[in-house]
Scaffold this active site. Structure first.
Site, PDB file in Angstrom:
ATOM      1  N   TYR A 124      21.563 -55.430  23.175  1.00 50.82           N
ATOM      2  CA  TYR A 124      22.791 -56.208  23.345  1.00 50.82           C
ATOM      3  C   TYR A 124      24.031 -55.457  22.872  1.00 50.82           C
ATOM      4  O   TYR A 124      25.114 -56.012  22.826  1.00 50.82           O
ATOM      5  CB  TYR A 124      22.702 -57.528  22.574  1.00 50.82           C
ATOM      6  CG  TYR A 124      21.697 -58.523  23.118  1.00 50.82           C
ATOM      7  CD1 TYR A 124      20.782 -58.175  24.101  1.00 50.82           C
ATOM      8  CD2 TYR A 124      21.677 -59.824  22.652  1.00 50.82           C
ATOM      9  CE1 TYR A 124      19.861 -59.083  24.584  1.00 50.82           C
ATOM     10  CE2 TYR A 124      20.755 -60.744  23.131  1.00 50.82           C
ATOM     11  CZ  TYR A 124      19.849 -60.363  24.095  1.00 50.82           C
ATOM     12  OH  TYR A 124      18.942 -61.270  24.573  1.00 50.82           O
ATOM     13  N   LYS A 190       8.096 -54.180  18.122  1.00 50.39           N
ATOM     14  CA  LYS A 190       7.143 -53.606  19.072  1.00 50.39           C
ATOM     15  C   LYS A 190       7.059 -52.119  18.729  1.00 50.39           C
ATOM     16  O   LYS A 190       7.303 -51.240  19.572  1.00 50.39           O
ATOM     17  CB  LYS A 190       7.659 -53.861  20.500  1.00 50.39           C
ATOM     18  CG  LYS A 190       6.673 -53.568  21.593  1.00 50.39           C
ATOM     19  CD  LYS A 190       5.680 -54.675  21.823  1.00 50.39           C
ATOM     20  CE  LYS A 190       4.711 -54.282  22.919  1.00 50.39           C
ATOM     21  NZ  LYS A 190       3.594 -55.232  23.076  1.00 50.39           N
ATOM     22  N   ASP A 223       4.740 -59.803  20.690  1.00 51.54           N
ATOM     23  CA  ASP A 223       3.941 -60.641  21.606  1.00 51.54           C
ATOM     24  C   ASP A 223       2.892 -61.433  20.826  1.00 51.54           C
ATOM     25  O   ASP A 223       2.674 -62.628  21.082  1.00 51.54           O
ATOM     26  CB  ASP A 223       3.301 -59.820  22.739  1.00 51.54           C
ATOM     27  CG  ASP A 223       2.875 -58.435  22.310  1.00 51.54           C
ATOM     28  OD1 ASP A 223       3.253 -57.989  21.212  1.00 51.54           O
ATOM     29  OD2 ASP A 223       2.142 -57.784  23.075  1.00 51.54           O
ATOM     30  N   ASP A 247      16.839 -63.417  19.816  1.00 53.63           N
ATOM     31  CA  ASP A 247      17.442 -64.354  20.770  1.00 53.63           C
ATOM     32  C   ASP A 247      16.345 -65.213  21.405  1.00 53.63           C
ATOM     33  O   ASP A 247      16.439 -66.444  21.457  1.00 53.63           O
ATOM     34  CB  ASP A 247      18.171 -63.529  21.850  1.00 53.63           C
ATOM     35  CG  ASP A 247      19.040 -64.397  22.742  1.00 53.63           C
ATOM     36  OD1 ASP A 247      19.213 -65.592  22.438  1.00 53.63           O
ATOM     37  OD2 ASP A 247      19.535 -63.873  23.754  1.00 53.63           O
TER      38      ASP A 247
END
Ligand code: NAD
Length: 358
Positions: A124, A190, A223, A247
């Site tokens: 972002y 991740k 995940d 987010d």
């Protein structure tokens, strides 16, 4: 001494929600001086500027503000006030508690988590190279020299994650946990795939955790975290995440505890702290005294805690919880069906909270 707070009603349903919230905050008997300032679509239509300098100056001066939602026109008009605020005031930490109150319909009644999202970096950051532009071609050529081939027809968004950004958000999460009697911080990432961005975030979070031996620390791959949040939400407490995952998980958390009407938020930075609901201005309900003020009221609870008024915060939170638990004087979205004729309006909900205030 009274707390001086910048009070921004916003637009759409914002002014009704802000007024209801102002009333319940005053009912705690904490003295406030409201420095009322304008921002949003109504102000844009009135003066051509959606975010006047006086509003920004007021927040900088008072260092704390509470804000009703503001509309961002799609395609044309002005830029998002929230993006401007975050940038101008370096509001780097977005804090979103997601707690399932008794009486709200949810499949996850055990949920009581706090999402701490980094607000300034990651995908972002706005570093983007449009497909087919000379800048895109130049970047791809440079990447190729470095051994990374990117297809000619690719658009490119860059994901910067720094030691500075990771350290201050990790610290914000641990400080929040400590100040609010929480026991554990989970860092989500991740790092197995993005070793140099998410991997750095994880490495820095681990290092910061060493400064907080009184708090437990663990990490989860993003995940896996999403899977576990909906299967064992009670195992999670404070969760710290880079911008994009933060987010997404914020909305997941809001959905888990009953939706946008009950999801509060705080954006905290070096210059100031701004408290506001997660939801938008719901303009189709403007002026109807209909929507749920819980999210903004709970943002007021966060503001009280930020101001050191923890007793008032506890009393306001328990009054809101009591009204929701009783279920008779709540807005349409908290009723079993959305057309329930016994639903009350925004201001009557505030009256009920004031009556319940211990
Ligand atoms: P929204 O959150 O305003 O509304 C979506 C729907 O959610 C509403 O139609 C309503 O059914 C429900 N809802 C939202 N708040 C509710 C409440 N308090 N009580 C009961 N029901 C509620 O989302 P949107 O329609 O996508 O956005 C409207 C405008 O708000 C857009 O211009 C958007 O950019 C802006 N926005 C502002 C903020 C902010 O100021 N912080 C945040 C998100 C969106």
């Amino acid at each position: 001494m009274a707390h001086t707070v910048t009070f921004i009603p916003g637009d759409g349903t914002g002014p009704e929600l802000a007024e209801a919230t102002r009333r319940v905050l005053e009912a705690t008997c904490v003295p406030f001086t409201w420095d009322r300032r304008e921002a949003g679509l109504d102000e844009y239509e009135r003066s051509g500027n959606p975010f006047p300098d006086e509003t920004l100056d007021s927040i900088k001066r008072n260092r704390v503000g509470i804000k009703g939602p503001t509309t961002t026109p799609v395609g044309s008009g002005h830029r998002s006030i929230n993006v401007l605020l975050r940038r101008e005031l370096d509001l780097y930490a977005c804090i979103r508690p997601c707690k399932a109150y008794d009486g709200v319909r949810t499949r996850f009644p055990e949920t009581d988590i706090v999402i701490v999202r980094e607000n300034t970096e990651d995908l972002y950051a706005g570093i983007e190279f449009e497909r087919g532009t000379p800048e895109n071609a130049e970047l791809r050529a440079d990447l190729e020299k470095l051994g990374a081939k990117v297809r000619e027809d690719a658009g490119i968004s860059i994901k910067p994650i720094s030691v500075f950004g990771s350290e201050r958000i990790a610290r914000a999460a641990f400080e929040y946990a400590r100040a609010n009697g929480r026991r554990k911080v989970t860092a989500a990432h991740k790092a197995n795939i993005m070793k140099f961005s998410d991997g750095l975030f994880l490495e820095v979070s681990r290092r910061v955790a060493e400064d907080y031996p009184d708090l437990e620390f663990e990490d989860r791959i993003i995940d896996n975290l999403c899977n576990q949040l909906v299967s064992r939400p009670e195992e999670y407490d404070v969760i710290v995440l880079p911008n994009l995952y933060g987010d997404i998980v914020s909305d997941l958390g809001a959905g888990m505890v009953g939706g946008l009407g009950v999801a509060p938020g705080a954006n905290i930075g070096t210059e100031a702290a701004m408290f506001e609901a997660t939801h938008g201005s719901a303009p189709k309900y403007k002026g109807q005294n209909k929507v749920n003020p819980t999210a903004l009221m709970l943002s007021g609870v966060l503001m009280l805690r930020h101001l050191g008024e923890s007793d008032a915060a506890d009393r306001l939170e328990s009054a809101i919880a009591a009204v929701i638990r009783q279920g008779d004087r709540v807005t349409y979205d908290l009723k079993p069906t959305r057309d329930d004729p016994t639903a009350v309006g925004t201001s009557e909900f505030a009256d009920a909270v004031i009556e319940e205030m211990p």
